[in-house]
Motif scaffolding. Structure first.
Motif: not given
Length: 476
Positions: A153-154, A163-167, A189-190, A194-196
């Motif tokens: 979920a995260q 994505q939204a902020l970067a675009q 990348l975000g 989160a999965l790392w």
């Protein structure tokens, strides 16, 4: 994200799916909210470049891990699953680098085929984007095995937020499509970040012989699954590349926006429910529970999709120029054409993992050959008309046919009878038909925002009733 986890119990099927869907709604909701802003910052041709980039990534993504990530759910012992995780991730990174390098070296050939020049930075971003996808796909399957739905979920929320902020931010300082593509990469990348933390920190038990052993054990995923997945991806995304080559990036931008915006409900619902369905179906693959789970999932998805895509079919031509600006009226017409296909797709997509669960890789390969032939035949027929509208219409019609045929194949794999399924969905179909006719009639009396408000109210009322009936019917 801890608040989101608290809202939904993760012990039930729909609780886990709702947790994933809620975070996808938040993440993709941010992407959705900034679209009207992006359509005013960027030009239709910029969206065409983004659609082309997304199609290339999507075609390569399905084979970037050689499908070994799909097998992570199957081993009974965790050490074997961990070796599959390392195998899938490692193969994905190597292939990402090779594909990215090849695309950069041979971009001149691709440019000649497409009819316009592909810049070097575009080719370089292909490799970076694929590396992110490879890690996300392997990591997501590992999270599913661990039942870490909160981490998934995260991942969905963080990817949409970045994505939204970067675009938006990059669009204010960069001219051209660079901001859209770089923002897309930063969003991925975000998700990786989160999965790392779930990736194993110890490599104990990981060796070259052990990796070769699991690669051999699950080689059917490589030989049949990879071929089938590549053909499926080609049938979905090769038409975007072909349409770009014949009609240009501006026309592709119109279609790309309509396709992206109309598939958001599919992304929100189908992927979230599909991931949980895969986990449950893998556990029930040798029991009669698989048929019941499949029929229940298909009923839920069709019932929820009917009011959404019914309303989209009616209001899309007026909604798109109102929301995204007058330059995007053509995109609204394409969205209407896509609505019937998307309704079937929202049901079929989550069930596609049944062929993996049953290890029907050969059947999947045969079906995808037919799928590719139908879609590409429709596209070239449409190109022959020299009109983008008819090309999109034929693509949507062939895609709807493919989705219907695939649903039949999935039902067969699970042992679901069509008569039983129809008895489940019949009440929802009979309710939505008069509502759709009513919306069509309102289109003669109302226009603009008034029509959109009426469509939203009616679709929302039907969705509430649908959820109540599904819960009354024992949905868990």
């Amino acid at each position: 994200m801890t608040r989101i986890k608290g809202f939904f119990a993760q012990t039930s099927f729909m609780g886990s799916a709702a947790l994933l869907a809620s975070s996808t709604v938040l993440g993709q909701g941010l992407v959705l909210l900034v679209q009207p802003l992006l359509t005013r910052i960027y030009q239709p041709a910029d969206f065409g470049w983004w659609a082309l980039y997304g199609s290339i990534l999507s075609m390569a993504a399905v084979v970037i891990n050689l499908r070994y990530e799909q097998a992570i759910q199957l081993p009974k012992e965790e050490p074997e699953a961990r070796r599959l995780l390392v195998l899938a991730g490692g193969v994905g990174l190597v292939l990402s680098a090779l594909i990215g390098l090849a695309f950069w070296l041979f971009r001149g050939i691709f440019s000649a085929w497409l009819g316009f020049s592909i810049p070097g930075w575009f080719a370089a971003l292909v490799g970076v984007g694929l590396a992110c996808i490879a890690l996300m796909q392997a990591g997501s399957m590992w999270a599913l095995r661990l039942a870490q739905f909160g981490v998934l979920a995260q991942t969905k929320f963080q990817q949409g937020l970045w994505q939204a902020l970067a675009q938006v931010g990059l669009g204010l300082v960069l001219k051209g499509p660079g901001g859209l593509l770089l923002g897309d990469v930063l969003g991925r990348l975000g998700g990786v970040q989160a999965l790392w933390r779930l990736w194993p920190r110890s490599l104990e038990g990981i060796s070259w012989p052990a990796l070769f052993q699991v690669a051999r054990r699950y080689r059917s995923f490589l030989f049949f699954g990879t071929s089938a997945a590549l053909l499926t991806a080609a049938s979905f995304h090769l038409p975007f590349i072909v349409l770009t080559a014949f009609f240009g990036t501006a026309a592709m931008g119109q279609f790309g926006l309509s396709y992206r915006m109309t598939t958001i409900p599919v992304t929100l619902v189908a992927q979230s429910i599909g991931q949980v369905f895969f986990s449950r179906a893998a556990a029930a693959r040798q029991t009669p529970e698989l048929a019941r789970l499949t029929a229940q999932t298909a009923t839920t998805l069709l019932a929820l999709g009917l009011p959404i895509f019914g309303a989209l079919f009616v209001v899309a031509p007026q909604a798109f120029p109102l929301i995204f600006g007058p330059a995007w009226q053509e995109a609204g017409l394409y969205a209407r054409l896509l609505a019937p296909y998307l309704l079937l797709s929202i049901v079929a997509q989550p069930l596609s993992t049944l062929l993996t669960v049953r290890e029907w890789q050969k059947a999947l390969l045969i079906f995808t050959v037919l799928e590719l032939a139908l879609r590409m035949g429709a596209i070239y027929w449409g190109i022959g008309t020299q009109q983008m509208y008819w090309a999109v219409f034929l693509f949507a019609a062939s895609s709807a046919l493919v989705a219907g045929l695939s649903l039949g194949l999935f039902f067969r794999a699970a042992g679901v009878r069509w008569g039983d399924f129809w008895s489940r969905v019949r009440p929802f179909v009979w309710l939505n038909l008069p509502i759709l006719l009513l919306l069509g009639g309102l289109g003669h009396w109302f226009a603009g925002w008034s029509l959109l408000v009426w469509a939203g109210l009616l679709a929302g009322a039907v969705l509430v009733w649908t959820l109540m009936q599904l819960r009354k019917g024992g949905l868990q």
